[in-house]
Design a protein around this motif. Structure first.
Motif, PDB file in Angstrom:
ATOM      1  N   TYR A 129       0.811  -1.213   0.000  1.00 22.40           N
ATOM      2  CA  TYR A 129       0.000   0.000   0.000  1.00 22.40           C
ATOM      3  C   TYR A 129       0.851   1.272   0.000  1.00 22.40           C
ATOM      4  O   TYR A 129       0.441   2.306  -0.507  1.00 22.40           O
ATOM      5  N   TRP A 130       2.047   1.187   0.579  1.00 17.79           N
ATOM      6  CA  TRP A 130       2.934   2.356   0.593  1.00 17.79           C
ATOM      7  C   TRP A 130       3.589   2.580  -0.771  1.00 17.79           C
ATOM      8  O   TRP A 130       3.673   3.708  -1.251  1.00 17.79           O
ATOM      9  N   ALA A 161       2.004   4.720  -3.724  1.00 19.81           N
ATOM     10  CA  ALA A 161       1.962   6.151  -3.403  1.00 19.81           C
ATOM     11  C   ALA A 161       3.342   6.779  -3.527  1.00 19.81           C
ATOM     12  O   ALA A 161       3.505   7.864  -4.100  1.00 19.81           O
ATOM     13  N   TRP A 162       4.349   6.080  -3.008  1.00 18.18           N
ATOM     14  CA  TRP A 162       5.713   6.603  -3.107  1.00 18.18           C
ATOM     15  C   TRP A 162       6.175   6.677  -4.559  1.00 18.18           C
ATOM     16  O   TRP A 162       6.770   7.658  -4.990  1.00 18.18           O
ATOM     17  N   LEU A 165      -5.151   5.909  -8.031  1.00 17.77           N
ATOM     18  CA  LEU A 165      -4.920   4.694  -7.248  1.00 17.77           C
ATOM     19  C   LEU A 165      -6.060   3.691  -7.399  1.00 17.77           C
ATOM     20  O   LEU A 165      -5.854   2.495  -7.192  1.00 17.77           O
ATOM     21  N   TYR A 206      -6.431  -0.107  -2.700  1.00 19.14           N
ATOM     22  CA  TYR A 206      -5.256   0.758  -2.805  1.00 19.14           C
ATOM     23  C   TYR A 206      -5.668   2.227  -2.697  1.00 19.14           C
ATOM     24  O   TYR A 206      -4.988   3.027  -2.042  1.00 19.14           O
ATOM     25  N   SER A 222      -6.543   3.037   0.911  1.00 24.37           N
ATOM     26  CA  SER A 222      -5.410   2.973   1.847  1.00 24.37           C
ATOM     27  C   SER A 222      -4.331   4.008   1.538  1.00 24.37           C
ATOM     28  O   SER A 222      -3.619   4.441   2.456  1.00 24.37           O
ATOM     29  N   SER A 223      -4.187   4.410   0.271  1.00 25.43           N
ATOM     30  CA  SER A 223      -2.990   5.155  -0.129  1.00 25.43           C
ATOM     31  C   SER A 223      -3.231   6.547  -0.694  1.00 25.43           C
ATOM     32  O   SER A 223      -2.270   7.281  -0.917  1.00 25.43           O
ATOM     33  N   ALA A 259      -1.905   9.244   1.545  1.00 28.11           N
ATOM     34  CA  ALA A 259      -0.441   9.200   1.555  1.00 28.11           C
ATOM     35  C   ALA A 259       0.133   9.856   0.310  1.00 28.11           C
ATOM     36  O   ALA A 259       1.111  10.605   0.385  1.00 28.11           O
ATOM     37  N   ALA A 279      -0.766   4.157   5.845  1.00 23.08           N
ATOM     38  CA  ALA A 279       0.113   4.837   4.892  1.00 23.08           C
ATOM     39  C   ALA A 279      -0.006   6.354   4.973  1.00 23.08           C
ATOM     40  O   ALA A 279       0.979   7.069   4.802  1.00 23.08           O
ATOM     41  N   THR A 280      -1.205   6.869   5.236  1.00 24.66           N
ATOM     42  CA  THR A 280      -1.386   8.322   5.308  1.00 24.66           C
ATOM     43  C   THR A 280      -0.590   8.915   6.461  1.00 24.66           C
ATOM     44  O   THR A 280       0.071   9.950   6.308  1.00 24.66           O
TER      45      THR A 280
END
Length: 419
Positions: free
Chosen positions: A255-256, A259-260, A318, A325, A328-329, A332, A385-386
């Motif tokens: 999930y991270w 976003a990254w 996302l 996803y 959750s992301s 973030a 993740a946020t």
């Protein structure tokens, strides 16, 4: 090699060409993860993301500053062929050694993952070496004033990787991490092959890698300080998915990572502008102040535009990976995208330090900041993740304020000395 026939493009054209190429790479990379997310389970996505991060860590360690050393050496007037032969020999050997070392360590510590697969070992090794060579290719072409050649290189590489992933998704559901890794590695191989052709057409370069000390040692002495500084910039983002996958859960990394990865599309503009700023600062030291301010303005303009797009369309983008996803992301991604301003300041500062040889100061700052970023993000991992991204942004912003003050002081001194 007919060096005199090289036609250099402007710094702006070189920078924007690099950015377009990296945007194409990031866009195709995002499409790759979209296809992969629909082809397999979250656990396999998390393991693949961790493996990709491990490859990128190996490349950042294995490059040993060879790309930066090429920029310095070519900028000082050395023959590109001699410099490149030494650079490719160094990174080829280092990439192979580090990749094998990681694979052995991974098998010993986590034998229940895809690291036991022969396919995983082969693709990991090839991806690490190809990725390291690609870094040197990028910076060699920047040194030659042809950074814009990155566009076709990464479009083709990303297209091949995406096509392979789409074929796997079409043929069978539940693809394993080693198969996804093989698809991803094909893109790096293609990008390297295209880069070799570009160097041949541009300057007639024929690779003859050599580890003779007369070539390699001077290159390492130039490159290692630059690479230590680069590691402080890149490792926090690469290490974090590994920490999450092995300390928290593979799903946390899954999930991270999207976003990254998407936020990195915005961060790419300051990073690439910094490379060209460094190259121009070596070639024309008297123009370092004006080059720095121009690079910072363009970093903020291009990176800021990308950040706005990501912030506005975070959830829809996302959602392409799946609702879980997006839920959750998305937050973030918005917080990470907002960090482009802080990252632009950090890159401008580091580029000035590279051009002026102020490595000890910049490395110390980067090391402290990198440790703080990873510590804050892992500390917040239990809240999602946020929360991780917000902690990351707060630490990055504090660091940017500190280096921003220092950057202004250095540029003011340079302007005063010039007068």
């Amino acid at each position: 090699m007919a060096d005199a026939a090289i036609v250099r493009h402007s710094a702006l054209r070189s920078s924007l060409g690099l950015i377009v190429g990296k945007v194409a790479q990031t866009g195709s990379g995002f499409a790759f993860w979209v296809v992969a997310a629909h082809a397999t389970a979250d656990r396999e996505i998390g393991l693949t993301a961790a493996a990709v991060s491990a490859v990128m860590i190996c490349t950042q360690l294995a490059v040993l500053g060879a790309g930066s050393a090429v920029i310095v050496a070519v900028g000082r007037g050395e023959a590109p062929a001699r410099v490149l032969d030494a650079a490719f020999a160094i990174v080829g050997l280092a990439g192979t050694t580090l990749a094998l070392g990681y694979l052995v360590l991974q098998s010993a510590l986590a034998p229940d993952t895809s690291s036991e697969s022969v396919l995983f070992w082969l693709t990991f090794l090839v991806a690490a070496v190809a990725g390291t060579v690609a870094i040197v290719l990028d910076q060699a072409l920047v040194a030659l004033g042809r950074g814009a050649t990155a566009t076709p290189r990464y479009i083709l590489g990303g297209g091949v990787s995406l096509a392979a992933a789409a074929l796997v998704a079409w043929q069978a559901q539940g693809a394993t991490a080693d198969v996804l890794m093989a698809c991803w590695a094909l893109g790096s191989i293609t990008a390297c092959a295209v880069g070799a052709v570009q160097l041949r057409r541009l300057v007639g370069y024929r690779p003859r890698p050599s580890l003779r000390s007369a070539r390699g040692l001077p290159l390492l002495s130039l490159g290692i300080p630059n690479q230590l500084l680069t590691l402080t910039e890149r490792l926090p983002g690469l290490v974090l998915p590994l920490l999450l996958a092995h300390m928290v859960a593979p799903e946390a990394a899954a999930y991270w990572y999207p976003a990254w990865m998407m936020a990195w599309a915005a961060y790419t503009a300051p990073m690439l502008m910094g490379i060209v700023q460094f190259s121009e600062g070596v070639r024309e030291p008297a123009r370092l102040v004006s080059t720095t301010w121009a690079s910072l303005r363009w970093s903020l303009a291009v990176g800021g535009l990308a950040s706005v797009v990501l912030i506005v369309f975070a959830h829809p983008l996302l959602t392409l990976l799946g609702e879980r996803y997006a839920d959750s992301s998305a937050g973030a991604l918005r917080w990470l995208a907002a960090g482009v301003v802080a990252y632009a300041v950090l890159q401008a500062y580091n580029a000035v330090c590279r051009a002026r040889g102020r490595f000890a100061e910049a490395i110390a700052v980067g090391l402290v900041l990198g440790i703080a970023l990873c510590t804050a993000a892992v500390w917040a991992a239990d809240r999602g993740a946020t929360a991780m991204a917000l902690a990351w942004l707060v630490v990055l912003s504090i660091g940017a304020v500190a280096v921003g003050v220092r950057l202004v002081a250095v540029l003011h001194r340079l302007t005063k000395d010039a007068r």
